[in-house]
Design an enzyme around this catalytic site. Structure first.
Site, PDB file in Angstrom:
ATOM      1  N   LYS A  53       2.358   2.060   1.044  1.00  0.00           N
ATOM      2  CA  LYS A  53       2.413   2.361  -0.483  1.00  0.00           C
ATOM      3  C   LYS A  53       1.380   3.680  -0.835  1.00  0.00           C
ATOM      4  CE  LYS A  53       5.562  -0.364  -2.217  1.00  0.00           C
ATOM      5  NZ  LYS A  53       6.556   0.216  -3.346  1.00  0.00           N
ATOM      6  N   SER A 304       6.493  -2.361   7.589  1.00  0.00           N
ATOM      7  CA  SER A 304       6.095  -1.661   6.308  1.00  0.00           C
ATOM      8  C   SER A 304       4.471  -2.146   5.967  1.00  0.00           C
ATOM      9  CB  SER A 304       7.293  -2.069   5.475  1.00  0.00           C
ATOM     10  OG  SER A 304       7.237  -3.252   5.017  1.00  0.00           O
TER      11      SER A 304
END
Length: 410
Positions: A53, A304
């Site tokens: 992110k 992720s």
């Protein structure tokens, strides 16, 4: 093929190198042997904030500084930490809105990453309330709102994952397996590689926003969602991200149950020593669904994120065991007579371990309801065990997969 998007993503990636190094692309021998393929993990769990992110946050912020020096976001997890990290890097003020129910660990990490440059505000029991407060504050203060995914600069920033894969592998892989939430990572990666590779997009079963959007031809709200896979549990995929994903083939989208993903979290932790959050495990578990198609192929799975709260580990282990058929719960109707419990215990096998035993009705005169949890080492043991219970004349109800009842008594 070089495209304007690829050139922009490459430029963003180059700029990131002044802030943090590329995350490793690591071949995984366990998975490669298991699936007879060349399996690589893109380890976003090893970024400075343990997720991808911060890439989108970096790119979106660098595009508007110095015109804006106050940034706002709403997030209960990875996006908040990425924004906080970048606020400190750029030396700008950030206001991070988080739900009141956010775990203390995530709040603390956000404050640590942002330091004196970030203010955390706990607002609302649900994310929609938090988001509304953040957007209101943003408008009042003329601050810049940082979307977690539905922003072209964020999409471009997340595409730096693809830039690094190409550089590290030396070519496009045969297939990339991507977790999907709001779509920022998927949109950026697909826009970068385009037709140079094949894709598998993976969603949690409790939040199939991409599949619904492809089916309807536009983003749709799939509420209520199951928030267990919090990094990918998004009720409505972004409009900008879907514009880049609208022509994805339905057969390239799969969903996995929340319990099933837990098995991958436990396996990767116990065997490989890799800590994955639920969303980070999606791509790895998806390999089982495409095993025939990937034999002999080079496959990259995007791990992720690794922001896993270990207080959740008992729940994750429990869900993994239930999915694998190694643990069951049932309510036993036990006669209220001397020796009844002894008779029941004799129906258990050598590998059947009682993990829960709780009287639910203690005042009944003739029969008592008992909640029992049994753990074993082979799912087939339960077939024999229930047969012995039946032969002994006991009455029971298996509630292992009854989610409504289980949430009240387990």
């Amino acid at each position: 093929m070089t495209t304007p998007f690829r050139q922009s993503a490459d430029a963003a990636t180059l700029a990131m190198r002044d802030v943090f190094p590329a995350t490793p692309l690591m071949r995984n021998d366990l998975l490669s042997a298991k699936y007879d393929a060349d399996i690589w993990l893109k380890r976003e769990d090893l970024s400075p904030v343990r997720s991808y992110k911060l890439r989108g946050a970096f790119n979106a912020m660098r595009k508007v500084i110095p015109a804006h020096d106050v940034f706002v976001c709403a997030s209960a997890g990875n996006h908040a930490q990425g924004v906080a990290f970048m606020c400190k890097h750029f030396g700008v003020h950030g206001v991070v809105f988080m739900p009141v129910t956010t775990p203390d660990q995530k709040v603390m990490k956000t404050k640590v990453f942002g330091g004196a440059f970030v203010e955390v505000r706990l607002v609302g029991d649900y994310f929609d309330q938090t988001l509304a407060q953040a957007q209101t504050f943003c408008a009042q203060e003329n601050a810049h709102f940082l979307s977690p995914f539905d922003d072209e600069d964020v999409i471009e920033g997340q595409a730096s994952v693809a830039t690094e894969i190409l550089d590290q592998l030396g070519r496009a892989p045969d297939r990339i397996v991507l977790p999907v939430g709001g779509g920022g990572l998927s949109a950026g990666t697909r826009s970068y590689f385009q037709q140079d590779t094949q894709y598998t997009f993976v969603e949690p079963s409790g939040a199939k926003s991409l599949a619904a959007a492809v089916s309807e031809g536009a983003p749709v709200d799939v509420s209520p969602i199951n928030s267990f896979v919090d990094g990918a549990a998004v009720a409505k995929i972004g409009a900008r991200t879907f514009a880049r994903l609208h022509d994805v083939a339905p057969e390239d989208i799969i969903d996995l149950s929340e319990d099933r993903i837990c098995g991958t979290i436990v396996e990767m932790l116990n065997i490989e020593g890799i800590v994955l959050e639920p969303a980070g495990a999606l791509a790895v578990e998806a390999l089982a669904e495409i095993s025939d198609a990937i034999k002999g192929k080079t496959v990259v799975c995007i791990a992720s994120g690794g922001n896993f709260d270990f207080e959740r580990l008992p729940e994750v282990k429990e869900r993994a065991q239930r999915y694998a058929g190694l643990k069951k719960y049932f309510i036993l109707r036990l006669p209220q007579r001397p020796g009844a419990l002894k008779d029941f215990l004799q129906t258990l096998g050598a590998q059947d371990n009682i993990t829960r035993f709780e009287y639910m009705k203690k005042s009944a005169r003739n029969f008592g309801s008992v909640l029992i949890g049994i753990e074993t080492d082979d799912p087939h043991n339960f077939i024999d065990m229930f047969q012995r219970i039946d032969d002994a004349g006991f009455t029971y109800t298996d509630i292992t997969n009854d989610e409504t009842l289980a949430q009240f008594v387990i």
